[in-house]
Design a protein around this motif. Structure first.
Motif, PDB file in Angstrom:
ATOM      1  N   ALA A 135      -7.100   4.056   6.022  1.00 44.54           N
ATOM      2  CA  ALA A 135      -7.718   2.755   5.703  1.00 44.54           C
ATOM      3  C   ALA A 135      -6.672   1.642   5.741  1.00 44.54           C
ATOM      4  O   ALA A 135      -6.937   0.546   6.263  1.00 44.54           O
ATOM      5  CB  ALA A 135      -8.393   2.816   4.337  1.00 44.54           C
ATOM      6  N   VAL A 136      -5.497   1.907   5.208  1.00 48.11           N
ATOM      7  CA  VAL A 136      -4.427   0.915   5.197  1.00 48.11           C
ATOM      8  C   VAL A 136      -3.996   0.597   6.620  1.00 48.11           C
ATOM      9  O   VAL A 136      -3.825  -0.583   6.977  1.00 48.11           O
ATOM     10  CB  VAL A 136      -3.219   1.433   4.378  1.00 48.11           C
ATOM     11  N   GLU A 194      -7.515  12.717  -0.025  1.00 46.47           N
ATOM     12  CA  GLU A 194      -7.565  11.381  -0.612  1.00 46.47           C
ATOM     13  C   GLU A 194      -6.448  10.491  -0.048  1.00 46.47           C
ATOM     14  O   GLU A 194      -6.672   9.335   0.318  1.00 46.47           O
ATOM     15  CB  GLU A 194      -7.450  11.478  -2.135  1.00 46.47           C
ATOM     16  N   GLU A 195      -5.242  11.037   0.024  1.00 41.85           N
ATOM     17  CA  GLU A 195      -4.119  10.254   0.538  1.00 41.85           C
ATOM     18  C   GLU A 195      -4.275   9.980   2.036  1.00 41.85           C
ATOM     19  O   GLU A 195      -3.976   8.882   2.504  1.00 41.85           O
ATOM     20  CB  GLU A 195      -2.787  10.965   0.255  1.00 41.85           C
ATOM     21  N   TYR A 196      -4.752  10.954   2.775  1.00 42.11           N
ATOM     22  CA  TYR A 196      -4.980  10.756   4.207  1.00 42.11           C
ATOM     23  C   TYR A 196      -6.000   9.643   4.430  1.00 42.11           C
ATOM     24  O   TYR A 196      -5.781   8.745   5.251  1.00 42.11           O
ATOM     25  CB  TYR A 196      -5.462  12.059   4.850  1.00 42.11           C
ATOM     26  N   ASP A 197      -7.088   9.673   3.704  1.00 42.17           N
ATOM     27  CA  ASP A 197      -8.113   8.627   3.831  1.00 42.17           C
ATOM     28  C   ASP A 197      -7.539   7.259   3.472  1.00 42.17           C
ATOM     29  O   ASP A 197      -7.825   6.263   4.132  1.00 42.17           O
ATOM     30  CB  ASP A 197      -9.315   8.943   2.939  1.00 42.17           C
ATOM     31  N   ARG A 198      -6.725   7.206   2.423  1.00 49.52           N
ATOM     32  CA  ARG A 198      -6.122   5.953   1.998  1.00 49.52           C
ATOM     33  C   ARG A 198      -5.172   5.417   3.068  1.00 49.52           C
ATOM     34  O   ARG A 198      -5.228   4.236   3.422  1.00 49.52           O
ATOM     35  CB  ARG A 198      -5.365   6.163   0.678  1.00 49.52           C
ATOM     36  N   VAL A 199      -4.326   6.280   3.603  1.00 50.44           N
ATOM     37  CA  VAL A 199      -3.380   5.864   4.638  1.00 50.44           C
ATOM     38  C   VAL A 199      -4.127   5.346   5.868  1.00 50.44           C
ATOM     39  O   VAL A 199      -3.783   4.294   6.417  1.00 50.44           O
ATOM     40  CB  VAL A 199      -2.414   7.014   5.004  1.00 50.44           C
ATOM     41  N   ALA A 216       0.816  -1.213   0.000  1.00 47.02           N
ATOM     42  CA  ALA A 216       0.000   0.000   0.000  1.00 47.02           C
ATOM     43  C   ALA A 216       0.852   1.266   0.000  1.00 47.02           C
ATOM     44  O   ALA A 216       0.321   2.368   0.078  1.00 47.02           O
ATOM     45  CB  ALA A 216      -0.924  -0.010   1.207  1.00 47.02           C
ATOM     46  N   CYS A 241       4.904   6.964   5.911  1.00 44.17           N
ATOM     47  CA  CYS A 241       3.849   7.348   4.960  1.00 44.17           C
ATOM     48  C   CYS A 241       4.455   8.358   3.989  1.00 44.17           C
ATOM     49  O   CYS A 241       4.166   9.558   4.033  1.00 44.17           O
ATOM     50  CB  CYS A 241       2.645   7.917   5.699  1.00 44.17           C
TER      51      CYS A 241
END
Length: 116
Positions: free
Chosen positions: A112-113, A105-110, A12, A74
């Motif tokens: 979630a990961v 978008e990147e914060y949400d992705r991180v 990820a 990150c």
């Protein structure tokens, strides 16, 4: 941290090896810091400051966010925060504000990961 989680994080885009190096190989401590990231308030402070058009508060928040992201590997989020901070320091407030959707978008992705 088991091998499966480590591989999932790496896949990820989390720089697990670099983070483990900073944490002197202590995977348990790194996992605790992953949990702390999920509770960390700098992104929320950044978003609120940008929404309020408060450049000074946004600059302080993005600086903290950049550091926290770097500590835990990150890298992409850190790069975005660094770029936004550079825009703020250069006086490009509109450019810094325009980066918020990508940061979100990147914060949400991180998040979630890290939860996964």
């Amino acid at each position: 941290m088991d091998a499966t989680r480590k591989e999932r994080l790496k896949a990820a885009g989390i720089n697990v090896d670099g983070a483990l190096e900073r944490f002197m190989g202590n995977a348990g401590m790194l996992e605790r810091y992953f949990g702390r990231f999920l509770e960390e308030k700098s992104y929320a402070a950044l978003a609120a400051a940008v929404a309020a058009d408060d450049a000074a508060a946004a600059a302080a928040a993005v600086h903290t966010l950049k550091s926290v992201c770097g500590s835990i590997g990150c890298d992409r989020m850190q790069e975005l925060a660094l770029a936004q901070e550079a825009k703020m320091r250069a006086g490009d407030w509109p450019g810094a504000k325009a980066m918020m959707p990508e940061l979100q978008e990147e914060y949400d992705r991180v998040c979630a990961v890290l939860r996964g």
